[in-house]
Write a protein that holds these residues in place. Structure first.
Motif, PDB file in Angstrom:
ATOM      1  N   UNK A  15       5.712  -8.929   2.134  1.00 56.45           N
ATOM      2  CA  UNK A  15       4.524  -8.599   3.019  1.00 56.45           C
ATOM      3  C   UNK A  15       4.656  -7.070   3.503  1.00 56.45           C
ATOM      4  N   UNK A  16       6.020  -7.107   4.280  1.00 58.07           N
ATOM      5  CA  UNK A  16       6.457  -5.813   5.295  1.00 58.07           C
ATOM      6  C   UNK A  16       6.326  -4.715   4.283  1.00 58.07           C
ATOM      7  N   UNK A  17       7.066  -4.979   3.182  1.00 54.91           N
ATOM      8  CA  UNK A  17       7.311  -3.663   1.997  1.00 54.91           C
ATOM      9  C   UNK A  17       5.764  -3.359   1.634  1.00 54.91           C
ATOM     10  N   UNK A  18       5.103  -4.431   1.168  1.00 49.55           N
ATOM     11  CA  UNK A  18       3.762  -4.014   0.760  1.00 49.55           C
ATOM     12  C   UNK A  18       2.715  -3.270   1.737  1.00 49.55           C
ATOM     13  N   UNK A  19       2.902  -3.523   2.939  1.00 50.88           N
ATOM     14  CA  UNK A  19       1.998  -2.982   4.278  1.00 50.88           C
ATOM     15  C   UNK A  19       2.467  -1.484   4.322  1.00 50.88           C
ATOM     16  N   UNK A  20       3.853  -1.337   4.319  1.00 53.29           N
ATOM     17  CA  UNK A  20       4.377  -0.174   4.498  1.00 53.29           C
ATOM     18  C   UNK A  20       3.910   0.715   3.405  1.00 53.29           C
ATOM     19  N   UNK A  21       4.086   0.348   2.231  1.00 51.69           N
ATOM     20  CA  UNK A  21       3.868   1.026   1.022  1.00 51.69           C
ATOM     21  C   UNK A  21       2.374   1.486   0.858  1.00 51.69           C
ATOM     22  N   UNK A  22       1.147   0.483   1.276  1.00 51.17           N
ATOM     23  CA  UNK A  22      -0.015   0.733   1.363  1.00 51.17           C
ATOM     24  C   UNK A  22      -0.077   2.080   2.429  1.00 51.17           C
ATOM     25  N   UNK A  23       0.292   1.991   3.732  1.00 49.62           N
ATOM     26  CA  UNK A  23       0.263   2.791   4.497  1.00 49.62           C
ATOM     27  C   UNK A  23       0.545   4.298   4.040  1.00 49.62           C
ATOM     28  N   UNK A  24       1.702   4.437   3.350  1.00 47.07           N
ATOM     29  CA  UNK A  24       2.178   5.701   2.748  1.00 47.07           C
ATOM     30  C   UNK A  24       1.349   6.042   1.642  1.00 47.07           C
ATOM     31  N   UNK A  25       0.958   5.089   0.731  1.00 43.30           N
ATOM     32  CA  UNK A  25       0.091   5.846  -0.206  1.00 43.30           C
ATOM     33  C   UNK A  25      -1.041   6.136   0.382  1.00 43.30           C
ATOM     34  N   UNK A  26      -1.864   5.696   1.161  1.00 45.90           N
ATOM     35  CA  UNK A  26      -3.096   6.168   1.823  1.00 45.90           C
ATOM     36  C   UNK A  26      -2.688   7.461   2.489  1.00 45.90           C
ATOM     37  N   UNK A  27      -1.690   7.901   3.188  1.00 49.68           N
ATOM     38  CA  UNK A  27      -1.309   8.895   4.075  1.00 49.68           C
ATOM     39  C   UNK A  27      -1.241  10.137   3.213  1.00 49.68           C
ATOM     40  N   UNK A  28      -0.734   9.639   1.834  1.00 46.66           N
ATOM     41  CA  UNK A  28      -0.453  10.880   0.817  1.00 46.66           C
ATOM     42  C   UNK A  28      -1.903  11.125   0.117  1.00 46.66           C
ATOM     43  N   UNK A  29      -2.943  10.380   0.347  1.00 42.14           N
ATOM     44  CA  UNK A  29      -4.140  10.700  -0.463  1.00 42.14           C
ATOM     45  C   UNK A  29      -4.521   9.729  -1.657  1.00 42.14           C
ATOM     46  N   UNK A  30      -3.896   8.555  -1.932  1.00 39.64           N
ATOM     47  CA  UNK A  30      -4.391   7.560  -2.794  1.00 39.64           C
ATOM     48  C   UNK A  30      -5.622   6.758  -2.394  1.00 39.64           C
ATOM     49  N   UNK A  31      -6.676   6.315  -3.095  1.00 37.28           N
ATOM     50  CA  UNK A  31      -7.214   5.104  -2.614  1.00 37.28           C
ATOM     51  C   UNK A  31      -6.512   3.952  -3.199  1.00 37.28           C
ATOM     52  N   UNK A  32      -6.389   2.925  -2.181  1.00 36.89           N
ATOM     53  CA  UNK A  32      -5.658   1.527  -2.572  1.00 36.89           C
ATOM     54  C   UNK A  32      -6.565   0.526  -2.510  1.00 36.89           C
ATOM     55  N   UNK A  33      -6.358  -0.181  -3.496  1.00 33.73           N
ATOM     56  CA  UNK A  33      -7.211  -1.575  -3.808  1.00 33.73           C
ATOM     57  C   UNK A  33      -6.060  -2.666  -3.944  1.00 33.73           C
ATOM     58  N   UNK A  34      -6.489  -3.844  -3.114  1.00 33.81           N
ATOM     59  CA  UNK A  34      -5.677  -5.073  -2.997  1.00 33.81           C
ATOM     60  C   UNK A  34      -6.434  -6.028  -3.775  1.00 33.81           C
TER      61      UNK A  34
END
Length: 147
Positions: A15-34
Motif C-alpha cells: 500500500x505504501x509503494x502504491x500510494x507513493x507511485x500514484x503521487x509521483x505519476x500524478x506529479x509528472x502529468x499522468x491521470x491515474x485510475x485505481x
C-alpha cells in the motif's frame, strides 16, 4: 532499547509503494485510475498519458541488495496451492497482462517505470553501479527507468 523499525505487514508495504507511485505519476502529468473492485486483477493502476492512451501498471516494491549495487523486485507472482496430492508452488509472470511495472524503492526514494517487454519473468534487477567485471550486456541500469 530496540530502535529498529518494526517489520511491516506485506500488505502495508504494498500500500505504501502504491500510494507513493500514484503521487509521483500524478506529479509528472499522468491521470491515474485505481480499480474500485480490482483486488484480483493482474494490474494495480491504469494510467492515461497526454495522448489519451491507457496503460496497465503493476506496482512493486524494490529492495537494494546488501552491497548497494542492484535493486531487486519480483517480476512474477508466487503462491502456494493446496491439492489432495500436496502443496504445489506456482509462478505467474505478467507478460500480456500489464504494460508497465512501477517499482518503488524505499531505500533509494525512487520510482522506476519498466515496460513489460523489457522485464524478465522471474526476479528482476536494476543495476545502480557498474559490475565488477565491467559487463554491459543484458545490464538494466536503474537510471534508465527513473520516473
Amino acid at each position: 532499547m530496540d530502535t529498529s523499525k518494526p517489520k511491516q505487514h506485506p500488505k502495508a508495504v504494498g500500500q505504501q509503494a502504491e500510494a507513493t507511485i500514484i503521487a509521483r505519476l500524478l506529479e509528472v502529468g499522468y491521470n491515474v485510475l485505481v480499480p474500485y473492485l480490482g483486488e484480483n486483477l493482474r494490474y494495480d493502476l491504469l494510467i492515461e498519458d497526454a495522448d489519451g492512451k491507457f496503460w496497465r501498471v503493476q506496482c512493486k516494491t524494490g529492495r537494494v541488495d546488501s552491497n548497494r549495487e542492484v535493486i531487486d523486485f519480483k517480476a512474477a507472482s508466487f503462491y502456494y496451492h493446496q491439492r489432495k496430492s500436496g502443496t504445489s508452488y506456482l509462478k505467474r509472470d505478467y507478460h500480456g497482462q500489464i504494460d508497465y511495472f512501477a517499482v518503488y524503492c524505499p531505500d533509494m526514494g525512487e520510482i522506476y517505470l519498466i515496460p513489460i517487454e523489457q522485464a524478465t519473468t522471474n526476479s528482476m534487477r536494476l543495476r545502480l553501479h557498474p559490475t565488477r567485471n565491467n559487463q554491459e550486456k543484458n545490464v538494466r541500469w536503474a537510471k534508465d527507468y527513473e520516473l
